[in-house]
Each structure stands twice: as C-alpha cells, then as structure tokens.
Design a protein around this motif. Sequence first.
Motif, mmCIF file in Angstrom:
data_model
loop_
_atom_site.group_PDB
_atom_site.id
_atom_site.type_symbol
_atom_site.label_atom_id
_atom_site.label_comp_id
_atom_site.label_asym_id
_atom_site.label_seq_id
_atom_site.Cartn_x
_atom_site.Cartn_y
_atom_site.Cartn_z
ATOM 1 N N ASN A 131 -4.188 17.993 -10.353
ATOM 2 C CA ASN A 131 -3.615 16.855 -9.628
ATOM 3 C C ASN A 131 -2.874 15.894 -10.556
ATOM 4 N N LEU A 132 -1.832 15.259 -10.013
ATOM 5 C CA LEU A 132 -1.143 14.192 -10.748
ATOM 6 C C LEU A 132 -1.963 12.906 -10.706
ATOM 7 N N ASP A 133 -2.786 12.772 -9.686
ATOM 8 C CA ASP A 133 -3.654 11.610 -9.422
ATOM 9 C C ASP A 133 -2.891 10.410 -8.882
ATOM 10 N N THR A 134 -1.853 9.957 -9.597
ATOM 11 C CA THR A 134 -1.118 8.769 -9.159
ATOM 12 C C THR A 134 0.283 8.827 -9.743
ATOM 13 N N SER A 135 0.995 7.709 -9.731
ATOM 14 C CA SER A 135 2.349 7.690 -10.285
ATOM 15 C C SER A 135 2.294 7.662 -11.814
ATOM 16 N N GLU A 136 3.418 8.016 -12.424
ATOM 17 C CA GLU A 136 3.496 7.977 -13.886
ATOM 18 C C GLU A 136 3.301 6.548 -14.401
ATOM 19 N N ASP A 137 3.845 5.557 -13.694
ATOM 20 C CA ASP A 137 3.744 4.165 -14.136
ATOM 21 C C ASP A 137 2.316 3.624 -14.075
ATOM 22 N N TYR A 138 1.541 4.081 -13.075
ATOM 23 C CA TYR A 138 0.178 3.545 -12.900
ATOM 24 C C TYR A 138 -0.874 4.379 -13.640
ATOM 25 N N TYR A 139 -0.467 5.516 -14.102
ATOM 26 C CA TYR A 139 -1.396 6.517 -14.657
ATOM 27 C C TYR A 139 -2.311 5.955 -15.749
ATOM 28 N N ASN A 140 -1.741 5.175 -16.682
ATOM 29 C CA ASN A 140 -2.545 4.670 -17.804
ATOM 30 C C ASN A 140 -3.608 3.660 -17.386
ATOM 31 N N ASN A 141 -3.514 3.149 -16.157
ATOM 32 C CA ASN A 141 -4.573 2.273 -15.641
ATOM 33 C C ASN A 141 -5.797 3.070 -15.211
ATOM 34 N N ILE A 178 -4.667 10.876 -5.509
ATOM 35 C CA ILE A 178 -5.732 10.057 -4.926
ATOM 36 C C ILE A 178 -5.135 8.700 -4.569
ATOM 37 N N ILE A 179 -5.450 8.203 -3.386
ATOM 38 C CA ILE A 179 -5.056 6.834 -3.060
ATOM 39 C C ILE A 179 -6.318 5.967 -2.973
ATOM 40 N N GLY A 180 -6.123 4.672 -3.200
ATOM 41 C CA GLY A 180 -7.272 3.762 -3.216
ATOM 42 C C GLY A 180 -7.753 3.448 -4.615
ATOM 43 N N LEU A 181 -6.904 3.737 -5.634
ATOM 44 C CA LEU A 181 -7.278 3.491 -7.032
ATOM 45 C C LEU A 181 -6.880 2.093 -7.495
ATOM 46 N N GLY A 182 -6.331 1.290 -6.558
ATOM 47 C CA GLY A 182 -5.815 -0.024 -6.918
ATOM 48 C C GLY A 182 -4.315 -0.005 -7.124
ATOM 49 N N GLU A 183 -3.708 1.161 -6.826
ATOM 50 C CA GLU A 183 -2.260 1.307 -6.986
ATOM 51 C C GLU A 183 -1.499 0.569 -5.891
ATOM 52 N N LYS A 184 -0.203 0.382 -6.101
ATOM 53 C CA LYS A 184 0.651 -0.246 -5.090
ATOM 54 C C LYS A 184 1.294 0.849 -4.238
ATOM 55 N N GLU A 185 1.894 0.416 -3.127
ATOM 56 C CA GLU A 185 2.613 1.351 -2.261
ATOM 57 C C GLU A 185 3.684 2.105 -3.054
ATOM 58 N N GLU A 186 4.357 1.417 -3.953
ATOM 59 C CA GLU A 186 5.431 2.033 -4.738
ATOM 60 C C GLU A 186 4.896 3.174 -5.613
ATOM 61 N N ASP A 187 3.641 3.066 -6.069
ATOM 62 C CA ASP A 187 3.040 4.146 -6.858
ATOM 63 C C ASP A 187 2.810 5.384 -6.004
ATOM 64 N N ARG A 188 2.414 5.190 -4.768
ATOM 65 C CA ARG A 188 2.226 6.322 -3.859
ATOM 66 C C ARG A 188 3.554 7.019 -3.592
ATOM 67 N N ILE A 189 4.576 6.223 -3.376
ATOM 68 C CA ILE A 189 5.912 6.762 -3.121
ATOM 69 C C ILE A 189 6.407 7.535 -4.347
ATOM 70 N N MET A 200 -3.927 7.115 4.878
ATOM 71 C CA MET A 200 -4.016 8.568 4.705
ATOM 72 C C MET A 200 -2.973 9.279 5.563
ATOM 73 N N VAL A 201 -2.841 8.843 6.815
ATOM 74 C CA VAL A 201 -1.872 9.450 7.736
ATOM 75 C C VAL A 201 -0.454 9.300 7.184
ATOM 76 N N ARG A 202 -0.148 8.127 6.644
ATOM 77 C CA ARG A 202 1.190 7.886 6.103
ATOM 78 C C ARG A 202 1.472 8.814 4.911
ATOM 79 N N MET A 203 0.487 8.990 4.059
ATOM 80 C CA MET A 203 0.645 9.901 2.905
ATOM 81 C C MET A 203 0.834 11.340 3.363
ATOM 82 N N ILE A 204 -0.023 11.771 4.290
ATOM 83 C CA ILE A 204 0.030 13.154 4.770
ATOM 84 C C ILE A 204 1.353 13.439 5.478
#
Length: 327
Positions: A153-163, A192-203, A243-247
């Motif tokens: 898994n990538l887990d999250t965005s590249e920008d948020y990854y180091n958090n 994974i969503i719910g890690l404290g990331e922003k909407e932009e990280d999910r996108i 979750m629905v929005r991501m899926i």
Amino acid sequence: MIRNDWTLEEVREIYQTPIMELIYRAATVHRQYHDPNEVQVCTLLSIKTGGCPEDCAYCPQAARYHTGVEVHKLLDVETVLKKALEAKEAGSTRFCMGAAWREVRNNRDFDKVLEMVKGVANLGLEVCCTLGMLTEEQAQKLKEAGLYAYNHNLDTSEDYYNNIITTRTYDDRLKTIEAVSKNGISVCSGGIIGLGEKEEDRIAMLHTLATMNPHPESVPINALVPVPGTPLENQPRVSVWEMVRMIATARILMPKAMVRLSAGRVRMNVEEQALCFLAGANSIFAGDKLLTTPNPDYVEDQKLFQILQLKPRPAYKQQEAKCCEHA
C-alpha cells in the motif's frame, strides 16, 4: 476508456462531486466492467506477527509501540496450508499472507514462504503476499512459485507520508510496486484514510494510483482502526460518506480494478456496507482478523451476502477473461 493520464485537477473534480451524483456515476462505471452482484472474498493471514522495526504510526505490530500484540515467528508451511483450505471452504477465492517484515531477506524464512505460495496456489486459490520491500529477483522467485498478487500500500499521499512513516520513503514503496509489476505479478495497492490527512492528501494518493500504468489490479480502501498504544490511538472514526467518496472516485478512475472495502468494515452496519458496494467496492476481506485488527467473521459475512444477494467472485476470473479476449 481506461486512462492513466489523469490530472490532479480531474481527480479533485471527481472526488468533490456531490455525493449522490458521485455514487450514481461510479455505479454506472462499475456495471460497465463488473458484475455488480459479485464480490471477491479474500482472507488475510498473519504468517509472522509483531516485532517489526518500522514506525508506521497506525500499526500495532511495530516493535517500538506497546500494543499488547504478541510476537510470533514465521508459521510452518502445514499450518498455513490448513488455514488456506479452511478459507477456501468458507468461500474465499484469494488468500493473502502477511509478514511483519521491513523487507524480504534471502534466507530460510523466504524459502518457506515460497513453499507456502506453491501450496496455496495448488489449492486453486489466488495467492497474495504482503511481506514488505522486495527486489526484482525476489519478485521473480515469488512469481515462479505461483504468486498471483502482491500487496504494497501507498498508505497516503507523498506529501503526508513522513507524518506517518519515517523508516522508509515513498520512493521505496514505488520501487517495490515497480519490481512486482515488472515480473508479471498483479499489484494490490491502496491506502488508509483517517490518519489525520487532509482531503487533498486523499486526492493526491488516488492520483498516484490512477496514473500507474497499468493500474493496480486491486485497490484496498482502508479506514483507520485506532489501536491503543500507537501514535494514532485517539484518531476519530472515519464516516461512511468519506469511505464512499474514496471508493466511488477509485472506481471511476480505475474501472477494471477490484476496489476492496478493507479495514474499518467491522464498524459498519449492513446498510453502510451496501452503500460502499453500490459505489463500486467489489472485494472484501473475510475472517475475524485482518492481521491483528478485528474484522467481521465468516457467519456475519454470509448473512451480509444473503441480505444483499451477493455472490463470491470465482478465482482467476480476470486471468480467464484475458485468455478469452486473445482466443
């Protein structure tokens, strides 16, 4: 039309579509490429538990956190094959083996994993592994042993990854995915969503996945299950609408992929899971545990399938479809 050239702006526009319209659009795409009443049932077994040197902030298996997870060495081959057979008899068609390793090492443990892969493949199950970082040579050995898919898994965005993780880089993850893909193994990669990331990280994460060529064969969408003792133990629950929005966005961007409703499903009722299936999810993990976190048991999932009139997807269906296309 399958695209790998999505722009970040296009992904953002899809993700931010009003939810009812988004679900409708995703459901329409889903029906073009998949049987909407068919769901892939996968079982995930922890073959080596705990003691991981990584610092993934969500993970109860990291050695540095005090989560109560007991460390277990690699299971023996016979135990794993017995579990695989039980999973098959319970309706699973894909069996995934996870080891709490930072990376695969060329040693006796890896030789045992290759035996496990051969044995599970011989049962007629799609066999998947998630073992950490891989070299191209190791990927080739797994392919020769009969590995169908590899999860990384990538887990999250590249920008948020180091958090979330500092013990390996985003590029490390992308290199492993490349090594897997080069050797003809199906890539299973999501986040994974719910890690404290922003909407932009999910996108951004969805954009990274959707611009891979080819797309991952399987895209797990996980909602964080907070574990006491980890840095993210107090994170609030992700709503079903997130979750629905991501899926739905994943389904529109990657029409042929299996979009897996993964971790967090244990906190969803039947209606919430039905919304996720409607939005384009067509794969789940079955069994009472996802490595070390809770998951609905087989009996609950059988009831779910009966209520929603769903049927398990046969093993190797995608492979057979490709053969038919070339026949």
